[in-house]
Write a protein that holds these residues in place. Structure first.
Motif, short mmCIF file in Angstrom:
data_model
loop_
_atom_site.label_atom_id
_atom_site.label_comp_id
_atom_site.label_asym_id
_atom_site.label_seq_id
_atom_site.Cartn_x
_atom_site.Cartn_y
_atom_site.Cartn_z
N GLY A 508 0.85 -1.37 -0.03
CA GLY A 508 -0.10 -0.07 -0.01
C GLY A 508 0.73 1.34 -0.03
N LYS A 509 2.09 1.31 0.65
CA LYS A 509 2.98 2.49 0.71
C LYS A 509 3.59 2.81 -0.60
CE LYS A 509 3.92 1.20 5.57
NZ LYS A 509 5.21 0.76 6.59
N VAL A 510 3.85 1.66 -1.36
CA VAL A 510 4.55 2.04 -2.73
C VAL A 510 3.51 2.39 -3.53
CG1 VAL A 510 5.74 0.94 -4.63
CG2 VAL A 510 6.41 0.51 -2.32
N HIS A 511 2.23 1.80 -3.49
CA HIS A 511 1.25 2.33 -4.44
C HIS A 511 0.81 3.72 -4.04
CE1 HIS A 511 -2.25 1.75 -6.96
NE2 HIS A 511 -2.99 2.14 -5.96
N ALA A 512 0.99 3.89 -2.76
CA ALA A 512 0.62 5.53 -2.63
C ALA A 512 1.43 6.43 -3.03
CB ALA A 512 0.20 5.72 -1.27
N SER A 513 2.88 6.09 -3.03
CA SER A 513 3.69 6.93 -3.62
C SER A 513 4.10 6.82 -5.30
CB SER A 513 5.22 6.52 -3.02
OG SER A 513 5.74 5.32 -3.22
N ALA A 514 3.71 5.76 -5.70
CA ALA A 514 3.87 5.73 -7.16
C ALA A 514 2.54 4.83 -7.78
CB ALA A 514 5.12 4.69 -7.57
N PRO A 515 1.38 5.76 -7.85
CA PRO A 515 0.20 4.90 -8.37
C PRO A 515 0.07 4.48 -9.64
CG PRO A 515 -0.08 7.16 -8.03
CD PRO A 515 1.13 7.15 -7.37
N TYR A 516 0.93 4.77 -10.40
CA TYR A 516 1.15 4.59 -11.94
C TYR A 516 1.95 3.25 -12.03
CZ TYR A 516 5.85 6.50 -10.38
OH TYR A 516 7.01 6.75 -10.19
N LEU A 517 2.57 2.45 -10.85
CA LEU A 517 3.30 1.51 -11.17
C LEU A 517 2.62 0.17 -10.79
CD1 LEU A 517 6.30 0.86 -11.51
CD2 LEU A 517 6.61 0.92 -9.14
N PRO A 518 2.51 -0.81 -11.61
CA PRO A 518 1.90 -2.13 -11.07
C PRO A 518 2.91 -2.72 -10.23
CG PRO A 518 2.08 -1.92 -13.63
CD PRO A 518 2.75 -0.76 -12.90
N ILE A 519 2.31 -3.52 -9.36
CA ILE A 519 2.93 -4.33 -8.31
C ILE A 519 2.52 -5.53 -8.05
CG2 ILE A 519 3.28 -4.11 -5.72
CD1 ILE A 519 2.79 -1.03 -5.87
N PHE A 520 3.57 -6.49 -7.66
CA PHE A 520 3.41 -7.82 -7.38
C PHE A 520 4.30 -8.50 -6.39
CE2 PHE A 520 6.97 -8.24 -10.35
CZ PHE A 520 7.21 -9.29 -10.33
N GLY A 521 4.05 -9.55 -5.77
CA GLY A 521 4.73 -10.25 -4.70
C GLY A 521 5.62 -11.21 -5.69
N SER A 522 6.95 -10.67 -5.85
CA SER A 522 7.71 -11.54 -6.93
C SER A 522 8.44 -12.75 -5.89
CB SER A 522 8.99 -10.57 -7.17
OG SER A 522 9.51 -9.70 -6.21
N GLU A 523 8.49 -12.71 -4.69
CA GLU A 523 8.72 -13.67 -3.64
C GLU A 523 8.22 -13.73 -2.55
OE1 GLU A 523 12.91 -14.92 -4.38
OE2 GLU A 523 13.11 -15.36 -2.34
N THR A 524 7.31 -14.71 -2.10
CA THR A 524 6.41 -14.47 -1.03
C THR A 524 6.57 -15.68 -0.11
OG1 THR A 524 4.74 -15.51 -1.97
CG2 THR A 524 5.01 -13.02 -2.24
N ALA A 525 6.37 -15.46 1.36
CA ALA A 525 5.99 -16.31 2.25
C ALA A 525 7.21 -16.97 2.59
CB ALA A 525 5.16 -17.61 1.73
N SER A 526 8.05 -17.88 2.07
CA SER A 526 9.22 -18.68 2.62
C SER A 526 8.78 -19.46 3.98
CB SER A 526 10.46 -17.78 2.81
OG SER A 526 11.05 -17.85 1.56
N THR A 527 7.47 -20.01 4.08
CA THR A 527 7.02 -20.68 5.04
C THR A 527 8.05 -22.05 4.81
OG1 THR A 527 5.16 -19.76 4.72
CG2 THR A 527 5.26 -21.64 6.18
N ILE A 528 8.35 -22.56 5.95
CA ILE A 528 9.39 -23.97 6.14
C ILE A 528 8.38 -24.93 6.72
CG2 ILE A 528 11.67 -22.85 5.53
CD1 ILE A 528 12.09 -22.84 8.51
#
Length: 855
Positions: A508-528
Motif C-alpha cells: 500500500g505504501k509503494v502504491h500510494a507513492s507511485a500509483p502509476y506502477l504495477p506491483i506484485f509479490g515477486s517472492e513470498t512467504a518462505s514458510t518452512i
C-alpha cells in the motif's frame, strides 16, 4: 593463467567464413538433430591438458590441448548420454562446505563425442547448439577451439563449419570448469541440458532469427508481425521470405489449412557474412486466443529464398494473446484480470538432479496445476527451453529471470566475475531465445541484488532494463527487490513492473507513492515445513516449530525475513491492486536447507522440557558439522513430489470453486493421550464443524481475513477426527483423519502406467506404508527394497526427507512418514511389460506393471 577462460569472446551471434563453395540451391533442407547420444566423460583434466588452458592461448591454432585432439585416447572414459549431471551421482558428504546439497557438483569435467558427417554436408553450415552446460564451457572440434560460454544457465551456439570434416570422422570435445563457492543452491555439474547439431544452407535464418509479435488483437482479427533475420555466410544473396500461419492442435501438430499466408516479402540484399532483417504483417481472422484455460497456439512457417530458390524453412510456434499489467487491476490476460497464483522454482528435478527431463518437468507442473498454480518464476536464471514449451502447451504464464547477482557477489566465485564481460550477451541471448513464447509475460533482470543499497545502483538497473527493451518491447521489465527502500530510492522508476520480496506490509505504501506502477509479490512467504512432522506446543511465533533437523507442518514457521502464507494473503487482500504472488517455493530443491544452515538457535525455542533437551543435543551436534540436510524446507511439495499440508492451504485460496477440505495433523499420537493437540483445517468453504469420535467440538465460521480454521484446544484421544464444511450455508466438503492400525502392507501406485520406450520417459511410483485396511500409517519409516523386471531401469529413489543422505541411485529407501518414491525409466526401442516390486520386512509386498510402448 586460469584453468578455463572466464571471459570467452567467441559468442553465438558470430559468423565464421564459409568452407566449401556449393550453391545454396544444392543444399539439403535445414536439419536439427539431437546430439545427446554416445559421449565419453571423465572428471578432472587429463595429464597435460590443464597447463595450456589460459585465455591467451585458446584461440591460437598452435595451442594443442591433448584432451581436445581427435587422436586422444578416451577408450577408458565413461560412456553416457546427455543430459548429464555429475554432481547428483554423489556421494553425499557432511563435510562439503556451503549450502549446496552436500553433493560434489564443482570441478572440471570433459566430454568427447566421435561422429561421422555425411559427404553431402560439404558446403553446409554446421552448428552445435547447447541448451545449458554448468559451467565455463570451452568447445573444440577436431582439435580446434571454436568458442564457449561461461554462464551455466545460458543457451548458446558455436560454429563447427571451419574445422568439420564432411565425409569423415570428427571429434567434439567440451571442457567444463564449475568453480567451488559459485552458487547459493545446488547448481549441478555437467552438460545438463540438451545438445543439438544444426545444419543449414549458407543462406539461412539466423539463430533465434524469427520474432513474432501481435500488435493488434481482437475477437475478429489479429495482426501478426514477423521479423526475420537472414544471414548469408560466404556469399552475397538476394533474399525474400514467405510465411504461412497454421493453427496447432494439442499435440503441437499443424491443424488444417493455413489461416494466413503472405507469398513473399520485399527483396533484400544480404552482404556476404552479414545479416538482413525482413518484416511481414499478416492477419489471422477470428483468432483463438492463447490463455491459461485454453492454451491455443499457432506456428509461423517461414520460407527463405535466394534469387527464387528455397534455402531455408523455419517453424516458429507462438500464441495470439494480450498480456498487460495495470497499476489498479493487476495482471490482465486478453483483457481479463487473472491473479498470479505463482510459485518460484529452482531448476533441479529432485533425485534426478539438474539433468533435464521433460516428463519430470511435466509432472511438477501437473502437481502444481492441481494446487491452482498458474504462474512460474524461473528463479534465479534462464530456464531450460523445455519448461517454456510445456508452459505454452499446458497453460502457465512465466516470469523469465536472468540473474541472481550483478557486479556484487553473493558467493566468492559466482556470476559477478563474468558480469562485466557477459551480462549483455547473456541477457540478449535469453530474450531472443524466449520472446516467441506466449507463456512469457515479463523479463526479470535480477533477484535481491546487493546494488539495491547503493546510491547509484538504479543506473545499472536502468541499463539492464534498456537492454531488455531493446530486444522486446512487448513485455514489461521487472526485478525482485528485497530492500524496503527499493520502492522509494529510484529503483522503482527504472522498471515497468515492481516486484517486492517478502514485503506484504509495503504494498500500500509503494502504491500510494507511485500509483502509476504495477506491483506484485515477486517472492513470498518462505514458510518452512517437513511433510508429516508436527511439533508441540504449537506457536504462532514464526521462530518456533523446528527440531530434530525437521520443521513442523502446522505451516506457521518461517525464517526472520519471511512470513506464513496467511500474512501474505492478507497483504494482497488489503491491497487488491497487487497482481498476485510467486511463493518461495513450489517444490523443495537441493541446497539452502534453512533453518539448518546457521547456528540453529531457534531449536531451543521449545517450552516442553523433553523437546528442549532433544533440541539442545541436536544443536550440539550441528555445531560439529557444517549442515546436516541436503535440501530445502521451503517447498509446498517435497523433493520427492509428495504434497505437504501447505499444498491444501494454497489450493483452498487459489481454487475457491473446488469443494475441498484438509485436516491436520494426522491422528496417531499414542504419547499425547489427554494432551492438547491443536487441529487446523484448510478449506475453500466458509464454515465448518469438527467432530472427534462423533462428538462435536464446535462450529467455526471464517472471518474476512481468516485463511484457516483452528481448534486450538482439542484434547487428543485416539479415534476419528472429521470436519464437515459448509459454503453459503450449504454442505460443501468434508475430510477425515483417523488413528490407524500397525503397518501391515505396502500399497504401490504409478503416476502413469503407459510409457514410451524412448529411453527418456519416466514413471513416478509411490509406495505407501498402510495398515491392514489400506490406510497410510503416518509415522512409519520401514525400509523398502525395489526390484525391476522388464525393459526399464530404476534411475532414482527418494522419500522427501531433507536429512536423508543416502544416494539417490540406491534401490532401497526408508519410507519417510509413510511414503517413498521410485523413478522408473524406459529403455530406448525396447517395448514390453515393466514390473516394479516393492518389499519390506514384516510387511505384505506390492508391485505395479507398466506398459512400455516402442514406436
Amino acid at each position: 593463467m586460469t584453468l578455463l577462460p572466464r571471459s570467452l569472446t567467441t559468442i553465438a551471434f558470430g559468423v565464421a567464413v564459409l568452407c566449401g563453395a556449393a550453391h545454396a540451391a544444392d543444399m539439403p533442407a535445414r536439419e536439427r538433430a539431437s546430439f545427446d547420444a554416445d559421449w565419453r566423460f571423465a572428471k578432472g583434466d587429463p595429464a597435460g591438458s590443464a597447463a595450456q588452458l589460459d585465455d591467451a592461448k585458446l584461440s591460437d591454432p598452435a595451442t594443442a590441448i591433448p584432451a581436445a585432439q581427435p587422436g586422444f585416447d578416451d577408450a577408458a572414459w565413461r560412456k553416457l548420454d546427455l543430459p548429464h549431471d555429475w554432481g547428483i551421482e554423489g556421494p553425499f558428504k557432511q563435510e562439503y562446505p556451503g549450502e549446496t546439497g552436500k553433493l560434489p557438483w564443482w570441478g572440471v569435467g570433459w566430454y568427447r563425442k566421435h561422429f561421422t558427417l555425411p559427404a553431402a554436408d560439404a558446403g553446409r553450415r554446421l552448428y552445435l547448439d547447447i541448451d545449458g552446460a554448468m559451467s565455463h564451457a570451452a568447445v573444440w572440434i577436431n582439435g580446434h577451439y571454436v568458442g564457449g560460454w561461461p554462464y551455466g544457465y545460458a543457451s548458446w551456439r558455436v560454429d563447427l563449419t571451419p574445422y568439420a570434416k564432411p565425409g569423415g570422422d570428427n571429434v567434439v570435445a567440451i571442457r567444463l570448469d564449475n568453480p567451488p563457492h559459485s552458487s547459493r543452491w545446488y547448481p549441478g555439474g555437467g552438460i545438463y541440458r540438451n545438445v543439438w547439431l544444426v545444419k543449414t544452407a549458407p543462406v539461412h535464418v539466423a539463430q533465434y532469427g524469427t520474432y513474432v509479435t501481435t500488435p493488434q488483437v481482437s475477437k475478429d482479427a489479429a495482426t501478426v508481425s514477423i521479423q526475420t533475420t537472414v544471414e548469408s555466410d560466404g556469399q552475397a544473396a538476394q533474399v525474400q521470405v514467405a510465411t504461412e500461419i497454421y493453427a496447432l492442435d494439442a499435440a503441437g501438430k499443424r491443424s488444417g489449412a493455413p489461416v494466413a499466408h503472405q507469398a513473399a516479402s520485399a527483396s533484400a540484399k544480404v552482404v556476404a557474412d552479414r545479416q538482413a532483417q525482413l518484416t511481414q504483417t499478416l492477419t489471422v481472422p477470428k483468432p483463438h486466443l492463447w490463455s491459461i484455460a485454453s492454451p491455443q497456439r499457432y506456428v509461423a512457417v517461414t520460407t527463405v529464398t535466394d534469387n527464387g530458390k528455397v534455402t531455408d524453412v523455419v517453424e516458429t510456434p507462438f500464441g495470439i494473446r494480450t498480456a498487460t499489467f495495470d497499476p489498479a487491476r493487476g495482471f490482465l490476460l486478453n483483457g481479463q484480470r487473472v491473479p498470479l497464483n505463482g510459485v518460484c522454482m529452482h531448476h533441479d528435478l529432485g533425485a534426478l538432479g539438474t539433468a533435464i527431463n521433460v516428463r519430470a518437468l511435466e509432472r511438477q507442473l501437473e502437481v502444481l496445476r492441481e494446487m491452482g498454480t498458474n504462474a512460474i518464476r524461473t528463479s534465479h536464471n534462464p530456464p531450460a527451453p523445455e519448461l517454456l514449451d510445456l508452459a505454452d502447451r499446458m497453460g502457465f504464464v512465466v516470469l523469465d529471470e536472468a540473474f541472481d547477482m550483478w557486479h556484487e557477489a553473493k558467493t566468492p566465485n559466482d556470476y559477478h566475475l563474468s558480469f562485466d564481460a557477459w551480462h549483455e550477451k547473456d541477457l540478449r541471448a535469453q530474450i531472443r531465445r524466449d520472446r516467441n513464447h506466449p507463456s512469457v509475460i515479463a523479463w526479470s533482470t535480477g533477484n535481491e541484488i546487493p546494488e539495491q543499497g547503493r546510491p547509484e545502483g538504479w543506473k545499472l538497473a536502468a541499463h539492464l532494463a534498456e537492454i531488455a527493451r531493446g530486444e522486446d518491447r512487448t513485455r514489461p521489465v521487472t526485478s525482485a527487490y528485497n530492500h524496503t527502500e527499493s520502492g522509494y530510492n529510484g529503483f522503482q522508476n527504472v522498471v515497468d513492473l515492481f516486484g517486492y520480496n517478502y514485503k506484504p506490509g509495503e504494498y500500500g505504501k509503494v502504491h500510494a507513492s507511485a500509483p502509476y506502477l504495477p506491483i506484485f509479490g515477486s517472492e513470498t512467504a518462505s514458510t518452512i515445513s517437513s511433510r508429516g512432522e508436527y511439533f508441540f506446543p504449537v506457536s504462532d511465533d514464526k521462530a518456533k516449530g523446528a527440531a530434530n533437523f525437521q520443521v513442523s507442518s502446522y505451516d506457521l514457521t518461517a525464517p526472520p525475513w519471511a512470513t506464513s502464507p496467511d500474512v501474505e494473503f492478507k497483504g494482497q487482500d488489503d491491497n487488491p491492486f497487487v497482481a498476485g504472488e510467486f511463493v518461495w517455493t513450489g517444490f523443495d530443491y537441493l541446497g539452502e536447507p534453512t533453518p539448518y544452515n546457521d547456528d540453529a538457535t531457534n531449536l531451543l525455542n521449545f517450552t516442553d522440557p523433553a523437546q528442549q533437551q532433544r533440541a539442545a543435543q541436536e544443536l550440539a551436534t550441528l555445531k560439529k558439522i557444517a549442515m546436516p540436510s541436503r535440501s530445502s524446507y521451503f517447498g509446498i511439495v517435497d523433493l520427492a513430489g509428495f504434497k505437504k499440508d501447505r499444498f491444501y492451504l494454497y489450493q483452498a485460496r487459489w481454487r475457491p470453486d473446488l469443494p475441498m477440505a484438509h485436516l491436520l495433523p494426522h491422528w496417531n499420537w499414542p504419547e499425547r493421550v489427554r494432551q492438547v493437540t491443536p487441529v487446523h483445517l484448510y478449506t475453500s468453504g466458509d464454515e465448518a464443524e469438527l467432530f472427534l469420535n462423533g462428538k462435536s467440538l464446535g462450529r467455526k465460521k471464517r472471518g474476512p481475513r481468516d485463511y484457516r480454521l483452528r481448534w486450538d484446544d482439542v484434547v487428543y484421544q485416539p479415534g476419528t477426527l472429521k470436519a464437515v464444511v459448509y459454503k453459503h450455508g450449504k454442505r460443501w466438503a468434508e475430510d477425515t483423519v483417523a488413528t490407524t492400525g500397525q503397518a501391515a502392507k505396502l500399497v504401490v501406485s504409478a503416476d502413469r502406467t503407459k510409457l514410451t520406450a524412448d529411453g527418456h520417459d519416466l514413471a513416478f511410483v509411490t509406495v505407501a506404508i498402510a495398515d491392514k485396511d489400506g490406510r497410510q500409517v503416518p509415522r512409519s519409516h520401514d525400509r523398502i527394497a525395489f526390484k525391476l523386471s522388464g525393459p526399464g531401469e530404476i534411475v532414482a529413489t527418494d522419500n522427501g526427507d531433507a536429512t536423508n543422505l543416502e544416494p539417490f541411485q540406491s534401490h532401497e529407501r526408508n519410507a519417510y512418514n509413510g511414503l517413498a518414491l521410485a523413478i522408473v525409466k524406459t529403455r530406448a526401442g525396447e517395448g514390453g511389460k515393466v514390473t516394479l516390486t516393492a518389499s519390506a520386512d514384516g510387511l505384505e509386498g506390492a508391485q505395479v506393471t507398466l506398459d512400455s510402448v516402442a514406436h
